[in-house]
Design an enzyme around this catalytic site. Sequence first.
Site, PDB file in Angstrom:
ATOM      1  N   GLY A 239      30.336  18.829  39.963  1.00  0.00           N
ATOM      2  CA  GLY A 239      31.623  19.283  39.442  1.00  0.00           C
ATOM      3  C   GLY A 239      32.704  19.581  40.445  1.00  0.00           C
ATOM      4  CD  GLU A 275      22.689  18.063  38.414  1.00  0.00           C
ATOM      5  OE1 GLU A 275      23.698  18.182  37.708  1.00  0.00           O
ATOM      6  OE2 GLU A 275      21.553  18.115  37.956  1.00  0.00           O
ATOM      7  CE1 TYR A 318      37.849  12.319  30.229  1.00  0.00           C
ATOM      8  CE2 TYR A 318      38.144  10.903  32.132  1.00  0.00           C
ATOM      9  CZ  TYR A 318      37.343  11.420  31.134  1.00  0.00           C
ATOM     10  OH  TYR A 318      36.039  11.043  31.074  1.00  0.00           O
ATOM     11  CB  CYS A 344      46.901  -5.453  22.613  1.00  0.00           C
ATOM     12  SG  CYS A 344      47.345  -7.031  23.310  1.00  0.00           S
ATOM     13  CE1 TYR A 373      31.568  10.481  36.108  1.00  0.00           C
ATOM     14  CE2 TYR A 373      33.021  11.538  37.698  1.00  0.00           C
ATOM     15  CZ  TYR A 373      31.824  11.489  37.008  1.00  0.00           C
ATOM     16  OH  TYR A 373      30.880  12.458  37.235  1.00  0.00           O
TER      17      TYR A 373
HETATM   18  N1  LLP Z   1      25.643  16.834  36.675  1.00  0.00           N
HETATM   19  C1  LLP Z   1      25.814  16.720  35.348  1.00  0.00           C
HETATM   20  C2  LLP Z   1      24.787  17.258  34.457  1.00  0.00           C
HETATM   21  C3  LLP Z   1      26.973  16.117  34.820  1.00  0.00           C
HETATM   22  O1  LLP Z   1      27.127  16.030  33.509  1.00  0.00           O
HETATM   23  C4  LLP Z   1      27.950  15.600  35.721  1.00  0.00           C
HETATM   24  C5  LLP Z   1      29.167  14.972  35.212  1.00  0.00           C
HETATM   25  C6  LLP Z   1      27.710  15.726  37.107  1.00  0.00           C
HETATM   26  C7  LLP Z   1      26.554  16.352  37.551  1.00  0.00           C
HETATM   27  C8  LLP Z   1      28.667  15.183  38.141  1.00  0.00           C
HETATM   28  O2  LLP Z   1      29.907  15.793  38.083  1.00  0.00           O
HETATM   29  P1  LLP Z   1      30.982  15.504  39.239  1.00  0.00           P
HETATM   30  O3  LLP Z   1      30.444  16.054  40.530  1.00  0.00           O
HETATM   31  O4  LLP Z   1      31.178  14.035  39.331  1.00  0.00           O
HETATM   32  O5  LLP Z   1      32.176  16.199  38.773  1.00  0.00           O
HETATM   33  N2  LLP Z   1      34.440  10.771  33.248  1.00  0.00           N
HETATM   34  C9  LLP Z   1      34.986  12.020  33.701  1.00  0.00           C
HETATM   35  C10 LLP Z   1      33.945  12.898  34.342  1.00  0.00           C
HETATM   36  C11 LLP Z   1      32.759  13.189  33.457  1.00  0.00           C
HETATM   37  C12 LLP Z   1      31.727  14.025  34.148  1.00  0.00           C
HETATM   38  C13 LLP Z   1      30.485  14.123  33.354  1.00  0.00           C
HETATM   39  N3  LLP Z   1      29.426  14.843  33.980  1.00  0.00           N
HETATM   40  C14 LLP Z   1      36.166  11.749  34.623  1.00  0.00           C
HETATM   41  O6  LLP Z   1      36.496  10.593  34.845  1.00  0.00           O
HETATM   42  O7  LLP Z   1      36.807  12.684  35.106  1.00  0.00           O
END
Ligand code: LLP
Length: 414
Positions: A239, A275, A318, A344, A373
Amino acid sequence: MHYFTYKGNELYAEDVPLEALAREYGTPLYVYSKNTVLRHIKAYKKAFCDPGGILCFALKANSNGAILKLLAEEGAGADIVSGGELFRALRAGISPARIVYAGVGKTAEEIAYALKKKILMFNVESGEELEMINRVAGGLGMKAPVALRVNPDVDPRTHPYISTGMKKYKFGVPVEDALEFYRRAAGMEHILVRGIHQHIGSQLTEVAPFRDSLEKVLNLIGQLRAAGIDLTHLDLGGGLGIRYSKEETPPVPGELASGLLPLLKKVSGLTVIVEPGRSIIGNAGVLLTKCLYRKKTGEKNFVIVDAGMNDLLRPSLYGAFHEILPARKERRGSQVADVVGPICESGDFLARDRRLPIVKEGEILCVMGAGAYGYSMSSNYNSRPRAAEVMVDGDSHHPVRKRETYKDLIKGEL
Ligand code: LLP
């Protein structure tokens, strides 16, 4: 920090001009900087792995095999959410002993696959899922290692679609139900209680929500210990945000660790897992696109490019901001324009009301921060073949995914 910079008037990925890559491979094109990825991995290793933690890359951010292989070589594990991601992680050489599996809808087949491959743990999101895991493990004569994904009800102060750790969202088990959940799990024949998991959202730009959540989780760990339930793994989730715009100043991994690790002194003997997805690969990738046409209506200026919402969905889904830079800087005026794709739909845009240098027909533009993403959320909508991907390493570059062809579009159709 990333290695996409102007040298003179030309924008480079490390030591390779982006315009040359667009010429050689065509557009739309995802370009990754290997040394940016390595730099981010190093920062996480220093912050979390040197003190004994495990880095599990969130495959959903980007699952290209070349990137996963790089992570595997650096000893990283994986955070997965599907059987397909497990397949990719193993194929890239990531050790199953460093794979954690989250997601609210794991199927019996996916659970069996992960059990047979001996992953580190399932991050369980509901009581019914726990029962299913127990049943599947029983059928295989195995014990399934699990962690409970706790929903701490903390506001991560990010976009609602990528917030997860609040009660109104589908993720995890409410923290007040957790003790009861663990008691049940500890009594199940084919379950091995191993850890606890939190993940409160994505693109977080402050440490405070991580701390608030961790405090609740640590409290719970205390209650579990008092009830005789001992855990070995604490998964802090991902996150951490990246800098999409100049207004955002997210902490770096070292700052996140300094904010969280002191809290962990309260509990001993727990292996910490992180993660991250976006903060490893987000700024390490860009999307190159070519301006096809310009158009002016009474209301607006439009720059029509050859990448659309099927290539990079984040702005449409988003309202996400991605900086757009010309591959070649020139002396010219500026204008406010919408940068739109060929799809389109009126929602097909990469930028809205953006002040940009006046773009020329045929010019290459670079959409920054597209490594996470980006390709992983791309699709064939409007029957558009998906983009190619290229990895740059110093002054060399190699393709890591071919551009799809029209034939690929109908592959598997009967
Ligand atoms: N762990 C879990 C359980 C998750 O659900 C996620 C992301 C992560 C780790 C990794 O999160 P990160 O470090 O990448 O923030 N499509 C969206 C983001 C969706 C994230 C979903 N879960 C975007 O383009 O902003």
